[in-house]
Motif scaffolding. Structure first.
Motif, PDB file in Angstrom:
ATOM      1  N   TRP A 314       0.804  -1.216   0.000  1.00  8.98           N
ATOM      2  CA  TRP A 314       0.000   0.000   0.000  1.00  8.98           C
ATOM      3  C   TRP A 314       0.842   1.274   0.000  1.00  8.98           C
ATOM      4  O   TRP A 314       0.315   2.355  -0.185  1.00  8.98           O
ATOM      5  CB  TRP A 314      -0.953   0.006   1.190  1.00  8.98           C
ATOM      6  N   GLY A 315       2.133   1.134   0.278  1.00  4.84           N
ATOM      7  CA  GLY A 315       3.034   2.264   0.141  1.00  4.84           C
ATOM      8  C   GLY A 315       3.265   3.086   1.391  1.00  4.84           C
ATOM      9  O   GLY A 315       4.153   3.935   1.404  1.00  4.84           O
ATOM     10  N   VAL A 354       9.828  -8.195   0.551  1.00  4.62           N
ATOM     11  CA  VAL A 354       9.476  -6.789   0.367  1.00  4.62           C
ATOM     12  C   VAL A 354      10.210  -6.172  -0.815  1.00  4.62           C
ATOM     13  O   VAL A 354       9.635  -5.408  -1.604  1.00  4.62           O
ATOM     14  CB  VAL A 354       9.771  -5.997   1.667  1.00  4.62           C
ATOM     15  N   GLN A 355      11.506  -6.498  -0.998  1.00  4.91           N
ATOM     16  CA  GLN A 355      12.278  -5.875  -2.069  1.00  4.91           C
ATOM     17  C   GLN A 355      11.736  -6.218  -3.458  1.00  4.91           C
ATOM     18  O   GLN A 355      11.862  -5.432  -4.379  1.00  4.91           O
ATOM     19  CB  GLN A 355      13.749  -6.293  -1.956  1.00  4.91           C
ATOM     20  N   PHE A 356      11.104  -7.383  -3.583  1.00  3.58           N
ATOM     21  CA  PHE A 356      10.496  -7.740  -4.871  1.00  3.58           C
ATOM     22  C   PHE A 356       9.164  -7.025  -5.057  1.00  3.58           C
ATOM     23  O   PHE A 356       8.826  -6.584  -6.164  1.00  3.58           O
ATOM     24  CB  PHE A 356      10.285  -9.255  -4.948  1.00  3.58           C
ATOM     25  N   ALA A 361       4.765  -3.012  -9.730  1.00  5.69           N
ATOM     26  CA  ALA A 361       3.388  -2.569  -9.566  1.00  5.69           C
ATOM     27  C   ALA A 361       2.391  -3.727  -9.640  1.00  5.69           C
ATOM     28  O   ALA A 361       1.446  -3.790  -8.841  1.00  5.69           O
ATOM     29  CB  ALA A 361       3.050  -1.504 -10.604  1.00  5.69           C
ATOM     30  N   PRO A 362       2.556  -4.681 -10.615  1.00  7.98           N
ATOM     31  CA  PRO A 362       1.628  -5.829 -10.646  1.00  7.98           C
ATOM     32  C   PRO A 362       1.658  -6.639  -9.354  1.00  7.98           C
ATOM     33  O   PRO A 362       0.614  -7.088  -8.876  1.00  7.98           O
ATOM     34  CB  PRO A 362       2.127  -6.643 -11.838  1.00  7.98           C
ATOM     35  N   LEU A 363       2.868  -6.837  -8.781  1.00  8.83           N
ATOM     36  CA  LEU A 363       2.965  -7.588  -7.539  1.00  8.83           C
ATOM     37  C   LEU A 363       2.269  -6.856  -6.388  1.00  8.83           C
ATOM     38  O   LEU A 363       1.595  -7.465  -5.578  1.00  8.83           O
ATOM     39  CB  LEU A 363       4.425  -7.853  -7.181  1.00  8.83           C
ATOM     40  N   ARG A 364       2.439  -5.551  -6.351  1.00  6.49           N
ATOM     41  CA  ARG A 364       1.785  -4.782  -5.293  1.00  6.49           C
ATOM     42  C   ARG A 364       0.272  -4.908  -5.398  1.00  6.49           C
ATOM     43  O   ARG A 364      -0.432  -5.060  -4.394  1.00  6.49           O
ATOM     44  CB  ARG A 364       2.196  -3.305  -5.360  1.00  6.49           C
TER      45      ARG A 364
END
Length: 371
Positions: A314-315, A354-356, A361-364
């Protein structure tokens, strides 16, 4: 308290004469469980014939040579209140090595003490002038002598404050835990002071989600961060960790469990003593172990309060979805052995993921959908 040989030191008060109570200190042999020595110190008779002679030891700490330093109070009188009492007893036989009796002109008490590597003694408590709110009080001694005493006072919010716990950070800094009044409740305040001159380095105010919070214990973890237990007004435990710069690393709430102290085991669990509260009236004595629920500092740098993957997805750790997941962790997962085990595995493996997630954006988006 346990000394280097495993012997147990206890302090408090004993009724040895009528009227009155005396400071009481005892060292117990770890093997035989028999007293090695007992020391007492009588209070004053007070200004009125009906005044009890009272002294009380609230805490004890060991000097580098094993001597026992006791902090507490001696009854003054009903007009001016109590006086702070700090006393040192010899490690070998409990001989009274002297100390300090401090009357600041009002109602004074000492609640806790700590000793640095160089045997500087720090005592915390409270002081109050007649008709005024309490000030939190920190006393520093190079030796237990009135001529070698330095004092720090702080009212915090102007409505009253009491210093109840203290830790020393090496030989440089002192961490003081205080309970301070606000306009509507009581809050817990942590303050780091320089050991040399008692000037402030940082202050952290803790919101325990209650109408009045009280500080029950403080300890350092293996990485030098402050771990504290706070009892909230609704009988919940707040377990929090604060780094060396005064930033909150994580905060866990456990429901309906009274607590009076905290310590850390060598493997990182948080051991507390207190009571399990089964309903509004009944309490059972309890010793509990938590964790280790809080992540290591390398993982905590993501800023999500332990919810690393959610924060990456979510950033921001402040997004409502991340806060909801933290609430689920605190109120559901930490309430069971299986849940705590899952969280420990999560803390172990999620930082690598987390680093991946951050770079895709697709993973998030996929992680937000799954969560």
């Amino acid at each position: 308290m346990v000394d280097a040989s495993g012997n147990i030191v206890v302090v408090g008060q004993a009724v040895l004469a009528d009227p009155g109570r005396d400071i009481f200190a005892m060292k117990i042999d770890a093997s035989t469980r028999q007293p090695l020595w007992t020391a007492t110190l009588a209070g004053s008779a007070g200004s009125q014939p009906t005044d009890d002679r009272v002294t009380s030891g609230y805490s004890a700490v060991l000097a580098s040579n094993g001597d026992v330093v006791v902090s507490g109070y001696r009854f003054g009188d009903f007009t001016n209140g109590d006086d702070i009492l700090v006393r040192r007893y010899a490690s070998a036989d409990g001989a009274d090595l002297g100390g300090d009796l401090l009357d600041l002109g009002g109602d004074d008490k000492a609640y806790a003490a700590a000793v640095t590597v160089g045997d500087r003694i720090f005592v915390v408590g409270r002081t109050r002038q007649p008709g005024q709110p309490y000030d939190a009080l920190v006393l520093k001694y190079g030796s237990l002598s009135p001529v070698d005493r330095q004092a720090y006072q702080d009212n915090v919010n102007g409505l009253g404050a009491v210093a109840v716990h203290v830790l020393v950070e090496g030989n440089d800094n002192v961490l003081v835990g205080m309970e301070a009044q606000t306009a509507t409740a009581q809050e817990v305040v942590f303050r780091k002071l320089r050991a040399d001159d008692l000037t402030e380095i940082w202050t952290y105010r803790y919101d325990g989600r209650g109408a009045g919070d009280s500080l029950k214990g403080m300890a350092f973890d293996s990485q030098g961060r402050l771990v504290a237990l706070v009892q909230t007004a609704n009988d919940n435990i707040g377990l929090l960790k604060i780094d060396g710069q005064g930033n909150l690393v994580d905060n866990v709430f456990l429901a309906r469990a009274g607590v009076i102290g905290v310590a850390l085991s060598p493997s990182g669990e948080y051991v507390y003593t207190g009571a399990n509260i089964s309903n509004g009236a009944d309490q059972d004595a309890a010793v509990g172990m938590i964790g280790p629920p809080l992540p290591p500092s390398s993982a905590g740098s993501s800023g999500g309060g332990g919810c690393f993957i959610a924060t990456a997805a979510w950033g921001s750790p402040m997004e409502s979805e991340v806060r909801l997941l933290r609430c689920f962790r605190d109120s559901v997962l930490f309430e069971s052995v299986a849940g705590r085990g899952f969280v420990r595995l999560y803390y172990k493996w999620s930082p690598a993921a987390v680093q991946f997630i951050v770079g895709s954006a697709p993973l998030r988006g996929a992680v937000r959908f799954l969560l």
